[in-house]
Design a protein around this motif. Structure first.
Motif, mmCIF file in Angstrom:
data_model
loop_
_atom_site.group_PDB
_atom_site.id
_atom_site.type_symbol
_atom_site.label_atom_id
_atom_site.label_comp_id
_atom_site.label_asym_id
_atom_site.label_seq_id
_atom_site.Cartn_x
_atom_site.Cartn_y
_atom_site.Cartn_z
ATOM 1 N N SER A 11 2.594 18.459 44.773
ATOM 2 C CA SER A 11 2.347 17.815 46.058
ATOM 3 C C SER A 11 3.150 16.521 46.132
ATOM 4 C CB SER A 11 0.843 17.532 46.208
ATOM 5 O OG SER A 11 0.546 17.041 47.487
ATOM 6 N N GLY A 12 3.180 15.934 47.315
ATOM 7 C CA GLY A 12 3.918 14.695 47.518
ATOM 8 C C GLY A 12 4.229 14.507 48.984
ATOM 9 N N PRO A 13 4.826 13.403 49.359
ATOM 10 C CA PRO A 13 5.121 13.112 50.766
ATOM 11 C C PRO A 13 6.054 14.135 51.395
ATOM 12 C CG PRO A 13 5.441 11.152 49.390
ATOM 13 C CD PRO A 13 5.267 12.312 48.462
ATOM 14 N N SER A 14 5.947 14.311 52.693
ATOM 15 C CA SER A 14 6.849 15.185 53.422
ATOM 16 C C SER A 14 8.276 14.666 53.289
ATOM 17 C CB SER A 14 6.452 15.231 54.900
ATOM 18 O OG SER A 14 7.351 16.018 55.639
ATOM 19 N N GLY A 15 9.198 15.578 52.979
ATOM 20 C CA GLY A 15 10.597 15.190 52.833
ATOM 21 C C GLY A 15 11.003 14.840 51.418
ATOM 22 N N VAL A 16 10.063 14.859 50.475
ATOM 23 C CA VAL A 16 10.387 14.460 49.101
ATOM 24 C C VAL A 16 11.158 15.553 48.364
ATOM 25 C CG1 VAL A 16 8.292 15.340 47.972
ATOM 26 C CG2 VAL A 16 9.416 13.284 47.075
ATOM 27 N N GLY A 17 11.123 16.775 48.879
ATOM 28 C CA GLY A 17 11.864 17.861 48.238
ATOM 29 C C GLY A 17 11.000 18.843 47.481
ATOM 30 N N LYS A 18 9.723 18.963 47.884
ATOM 31 C CA LYS A 18 8.804 19.888 47.195
ATOM 32 C C LYS A 18 9.342 21.319 47.231
ATOM 33 C CE LYS A 18 5.234 18.841 49.787
ATOM 34 N NZ LYS A 18 5.812 17.744 50.595
ATOM 35 N N GLY A 19 9.778 21.745 48.412
ATOM 36 C CA GLY A 19 10.264 23.109 48.553
ATOM 37 C C GLY A 19 11.515 23.363 47.725
ATOM 38 N N LYS A 23 11.630 26.089 44.707
ATOM 39 C CA LYS A 23 12.575 27.217 44.723
ATOM 40 C C LYS A 23 13.444 27.225 43.467
ATOM 41 C CE LYS A 23 12.767 27.583 49.766
ATOM 42 N NZ LYS A 23 13.574 27.332 50.996
ATOM 43 N N ALA A 24 13.919 26.059 43.055
ATOM 44 C CA ALA A 24 14.744 25.971 41.845
ATOM 45 C C ALA A 24 13.928 26.344 40.608
ATOM 46 C CB ALA A 24 15.309 24.559 41.698
ATOM 47 N N LEU A 25 12.671 25.950 40.577
ATOM 48 C CA LEU A 25 11.787 26.287 39.457
ATOM 49 C C LEU A 25 11.605 27.794 39.349
ATOM 50 C CD1 LEU A 25 9.694 25.514 37.244
ATOM 51 C CD2 LEU A 25 7.994 25.396 39.087
ATOM 52 N N PHE A 26 11.384 28.449 40.479
ATOM 53 C CA PHE A 26 11.119 29.882 40.460
ATOM 54 C C PHE A 26 12.378 30.709 40.212
ATOM 55 C CE2 PHE A 26 6.983 28.754 41.639
ATOM 56 C CZ PHE A 26 6.168 29.882 41.533
ATOM 57 N N GLU A 27 13.532 30.121 40.383
ATOM 58 C CA GLU A 27 14.765 30.812 40.007
ATOM 59 C C GLU A 27 14.885 30.910 38.488
ATOM 60 O OE1 GLU A 27 17.911 28.657 41.829
ATOM 61 O OE2 GLU A 27 17.539 29.458 43.843
ATOM 62 N N GLN A 28 14.198 30.025 37.767
ATOM 63 C CA GLN A 28 14.284 29.988 36.312
ATOM 64 C C GLN A 28 13.039 30.547 35.633
ATOM 65 O OE1 GLN A 28 15.519 26.127 34.784
ATOM 66 N NE2 GLN A 28 16.532 25.628 36.703
ATOM 67 N N ILE A 123 7.563 12.337 43.745
ATOM 68 C CA ILE A 123 7.891 11.150 44.533
ATOM 69 C C ILE A 123 9.410 10.985 44.624
ATOM 70 C CG2 ILE A 123 5.752 9.924 43.988
ATOM 71 C CD1 ILE A 123 7.334 8.261 41.966
ATOM 72 N N PRO A 124 9.883 10.317 45.696
ATOM 73 C CA PRO A 124 11.320 10.048 45.833
ATOM 74 C C PRO A 124 11.698 8.818 45.021
ATOM 75 C CG PRO A 124 10.155 9.122 47.690
ATOM 76 C CD PRO A 124 9.109 9.813 46.843
ATOM 77 N N PRO A 125 12.983 8.632 44.737
ATOM 78 C CA PRO A 125 13.412 7.421 44.017
ATOM 79 C C PRO A 125 13.060 6.152 44.786
ATOM 80 C CG PRO A 125 15.170 9.054 44.075
ATOM 81 C CD PRO A 125 14.114 9.536 45.013
ATOM 82 N N SER A 126 13.053 6.236 46.139
ATOM 83 C CA SER A 126 12.740 5.081 46.983
ATOM 84 C C SER A 126 12.353 5.576 48.370
ATOM 85 C CB SER A 126 13.936 4.133 47.096
ATOM 86 O OG SER A 126 14.992 4.772 47.810
ATOM 87 N N ASN A 168 11.721 12.753 41.883
ATOM 88 C CA ASN A 168 12.747 13.730 42.275
ATOM 89 C C ASN A 168 14.045 13.002 42.615
ATOM 90 O OD1 ASN A 168 14.028 16.093 42.968
ATOM 91 N ND2 ASN A 168 13.152 16.180 45.024
ATOM 92 N N ASP A 169 14.687 12.450 41.579
ATOM 93 C CA ASP A 169 15.993 11.816 41.766
ATOM 94 C C ASP A 169 17.116 12.830 41.592
ATOM 95 O OD1 ASP A 169 15.446 12.181 39.107
ATOM 96 O OD2 ASP A 169 16.155 10.217 38.463
ATOM 97 N N ASP A 170 16.794 13.926 40.907
ATOM 98 C CA ASP A 170 17.743 15.017 40.692
ATOM 99 C C ASP A 170 16.919 16.293 40.546
ATOM 100 O OD1 ASP A 170 20.635 15.911 39.658
ATOM 101 O OD2 ASP A 170 19.126 16.801 38.337
ATOM 102 N N VAL A 171 17.276 17.328 41.290
ATOM 103 C CA VAL A 171 16.458 18.542 41.318
ATOM 104 C C VAL A 171 16.351 19.175 39.929
ATOM 105 C CG1 VAL A 171 16.267 20.894 42.234
ATOM 106 C CG2 VAL A 171 16.901 19.009 43.748
ATOM 107 N N ASP A 172 17.460 19.299 39.222
ATOM 108 C CA ASP A 172 17.430 19.927 37.899
ATOM 109 C C ASP A 172 16.544 19.150 36.927
ATOM 110 O OD1 ASP A 172 19.100 21.973 38.688
ATOM 111 O OD2 ASP A 172 20.938 20.975 38.017
ATOM 112 N N HIS A 173 16.633 17.819 36.980
ATOM 113 C CA HIS A 173 15.784 16.998 36.108
ATOM 114 C C HIS A 173 14.311 17.181 36.468
ATOM 115 C CE1 HIS A 173 19.289 13.966 35.254
ATOM 116 N NE2 HIS A 173 19.429 15.111 34.609
ATOM 117 N N ALA A 174 14.019 17.217 37.761
ATOM 118 C CA ALA A 174 12.633 17.384 38.208
ATOM 119 C C ALA A 174 12.086 18.733 37.763
ATOM 120 C CB ALA A 174 12.550 17.245 39.723
#
Length: 205
Positions: A11-19, A23-28, A123-126, A168-174
């Motif tokens: 979970s997290g704020p709208s626009g933070v990149g949850k989706g 999606k990247a998680l489920f690809e792996q 959370i976003p970096p800022s 979530n500063d980088d999708v792969d890291h997240a």
């Protein structure tokens, strides 16, 4: 004896990149079961029914609430979002891990219904970066962008209710951090001890 599945909530704020992270998680990770949320918001370009969301009218959604068929639901910026209950319960009982990607209000309801779930706050970096991500969508009016940012500030203050926080500063890291959380939860002493106590009870009989 198969271990019961674990409910993971991202979970997290709208626009933070949850989706995007989900999606990247489920690809792996093909072992996780994704529980698709239901919403009354209009379908966006590129989205698919039954893949991104189940899209329903407000009347249909409210009927499901009345029939107690939702694990959680919330009204967010004029639209309902929620998780149908039956699929989640079935998958957990079969030993599958279930992964929910939901808004903060909904996550708090899940926490009440499934206190043993694992809650991850993205959370976003800022806040400036969050604003840029929402603008880059190209789907929000200036007024709605302002509303989402105000709501995001309130939601970030709720991170204390979560078990983990991932920036979530980088999708792969997240994604790697979320994978580490999943692995760590399966290694927790209390989960393994409970499983082996059940095995010992069966052996004694």
């Amino acid at each position: 004896m198969k271990e019961k599945g674990i409910l993971f909530v991202l979970s997290g704020p709208s626009g933070v990149g949850k989706g995007t992270v989900r999606k990247a998680l489920f690809e792996q990770d093909t072992e996780l079961k994704y529980s698709i949320s239901m919403t009354t918001r209009p379908i966006r370009e590129g989205e698919q029914e039954g893949v991104d969301y189940f899209y329903r009218t407000r009347e249909q959604f409210e009927n499901m609430i009345d029939e107690n068929k939702m694990l959680e639901y919330a009204e967010y910026v004029g639209n309902y979002y929620g998780t149908p209950k039956a699929y989640v319960e079935e998958m957990l009982d079969k030993g599958h891990d279930v992964f929910l990607e939901i808004e903060v209000q909904g996550a708090m309801q899940v926490k009440q219904n499934f206190p043993h779930g694992v809650f991850i706050f993205l959370i976003p970096p800022s806040l400036e970066e969050l604003k840029n991500r929402i603008i880059d969508r190209g789907t929000e009016s200036e007024h709605l962008i302002s509303s989402r940012l105000d709501e995001a500030k309130n939601e970030i203050e709720m991170m204390e209710a979560y078990d983990y926080v991932v920036v979530n500063d980088d999708v792969d890291h997240a994604v790697r951090k979320v994978q580490s959380i999943v692995q760590s939860e399966h290694c927790k002493r209390e989960r393994i001890a409970k499983q082996y106590k059940q095995l010992l009870e069966v052996d004694e009989r």
